[in-house]
Design a protein around this motif. Sequence first.
Motif, PDB file in Angstrom:
ATOM      1  N   GLU A  90     -11.098   0.412  -0.213  1.00  0.00           N
ATOM      2  CA  GLU A  90     -10.133   0.276  -1.310  1.00  0.00           C
ATOM      3  C   GLU A  90     -10.204   1.438  -2.296  1.00  0.00           C
ATOM      4  N   LYS A  94      -5.604   4.255  -0.797  1.00  0.00           N
ATOM      5  CA  LYS A  94      -4.740   3.758  -1.876  1.00  0.00           C
ATOM      6  C   LYS A  94      -3.650   4.778  -2.155  1.00  0.00           C
ATOM      7  N   TYR A 165      -2.566   1.472  -5.967  1.00  0.00           N
ATOM      8  CA  TYR A 165      -2.676   0.187  -5.272  1.00  0.00           C
ATOM      9  C   TYR A 165      -3.283   0.389  -3.874  1.00  0.00           C
ATOM     10  N   ALA A 166      -4.002  -0.620  -3.431  1.00  0.00           N
ATOM     11  CA  ALA A 166      -4.624  -0.575  -2.107  1.00  0.00           C
ATOM     12  C   ALA A 166      -3.541  -0.462  -1.048  1.00  0.00           C
ATOM     13  N   ASP A 167      -3.710   0.499  -0.144  1.00  0.00           N
ATOM     14  CA  ASP A 167      -2.655   0.787   0.833  1.00  0.00           C
ATOM     15  C   ASP A 167      -3.278   0.910   2.221  1.00  0.00           C
TER      16      ASP A 167
END
Length: 478
Positions: A90, A94, A165-167
């Motif tokens: 994470e 991101k 954001y977590a991607d």
Amino acid sequence: MHGVTTKQIRNDFNLQDGQTDIIAALVTVPTYLLKEENKTLNTPIPCRNDKDLAAYCGKNLPDFTGYDTVATILKESGGATVYVINVFDENKHKTTVSETTVNLTNGKYTIDKLGISDIVVKNGDTVATKDADYTVTEQDEKTVIEVTKDGNLKDLTSVKIGYAYADVTKVTAADFVGTVDEDGIRSGAKAIYNIPALYGDDVNVIIAPTFSALKSVRDELTLIAEDFKARTFLDVPVGTRVNAAIQGRVKATESADLTVTSKYATIALPHIYRYNQYTDKNELRPLSPALAGMRIRLNKEQNIAKSLDNTVIKTAKGVEYPVEFILNKENTESNALNDKGIATVINYKGEYRYWGGRNCYYPSNSGIETFDSPVDTANFIEKTIQNGSFVMVGKSINRAYIDNVLAQIQAKFNGWKNPENQLIYDGEVWFDESLNPAEELANGHIIFPYKFCPLCVAEHIEYYSYIDIQLITQALGE
């Protein structure tokens, strides 16, 4: 002493059957949903039940593979140990959203994502303070930023917000292949080698659902499977149709590269639909977790000599596309796939079944080693004998030593050919003096040859049918 006494002599060499229920699964897990103590990265962690599933895999989010993988294996197997190796980081995987002015609704701004980090909230050029000026909470699978009643943002209708954001789409094949750094720290697939060292367990099945469709990942899994003498189930890219897969087995193409020739690897298609309780929908998912669980189920309910061929897939709710199958017809899509060493899924009288007994050693090779279960049986026997012989290392070589080894291994062969739970047709171990000259024995090297034959797989059943009109007179004569 006047009488009789007995001293019990312990025989340390007692062969125990090798493990057949250990799976290594390379996956992506939404770690931002987990408690801090349950977050893992590139570290094998055992999942054996639903409690472990929730603790270490979070939720069944469509873009992540961890939860679906473990849940499917547990359902299909009826009980297994799944070593989950999460490669989603994470802090690395991101996407950054640049600062922009947003409007507040009742003092709130909602981001339609979870796994939010690096939040910066500003009033003009002045950076606000988290908890004092605003709070961050998660509600209904979204992230809510809310200004505090007494903070510096309380009277504003808009603010500047930037965040990351977590991607999971940032995860690459390289993350799954992994590395070994100068300190010996392993990541990705290479962390599978840590399982025996950390837990003392062997590895029987290796999968990387969805990502094993990438050639570099597929090649790495195949190499590791050969080292462990384990089975690896490989996926194909979603949308791969029958003809593209067949062409991709012969020669790499733009749409498919399935050029694998290992007897430890199995390729199957198409994808199947599985139920996701979090979305209350049947979602398209890769085959490999189901096959891994089914392999463990057969090992427990029957034995490792039972081919996966013609086994019901309990978790299948549908298929990506139907594969043509007619039991007594040669020219079908299912046979065309099988002829190229690709297994498939058929619908037979309302049941989805795995159809195909060959591994990726076929069709470039022929013979018993192109079938899945004889290879798995041979690996099981080899590992059973090797692991059981560990206690014999360091002992003195004498006649009793040789007889003990021969007796224990032969007893295993005799048990494995027992019709009640048969693995082999027959097997034999012996000591050959010509292979063990004095010079080699003096150098600590002793050889025990053995031979055996695993059970064959019924792939093609053929009947000869005759119409005999003489049976008319026999019937009428009665």
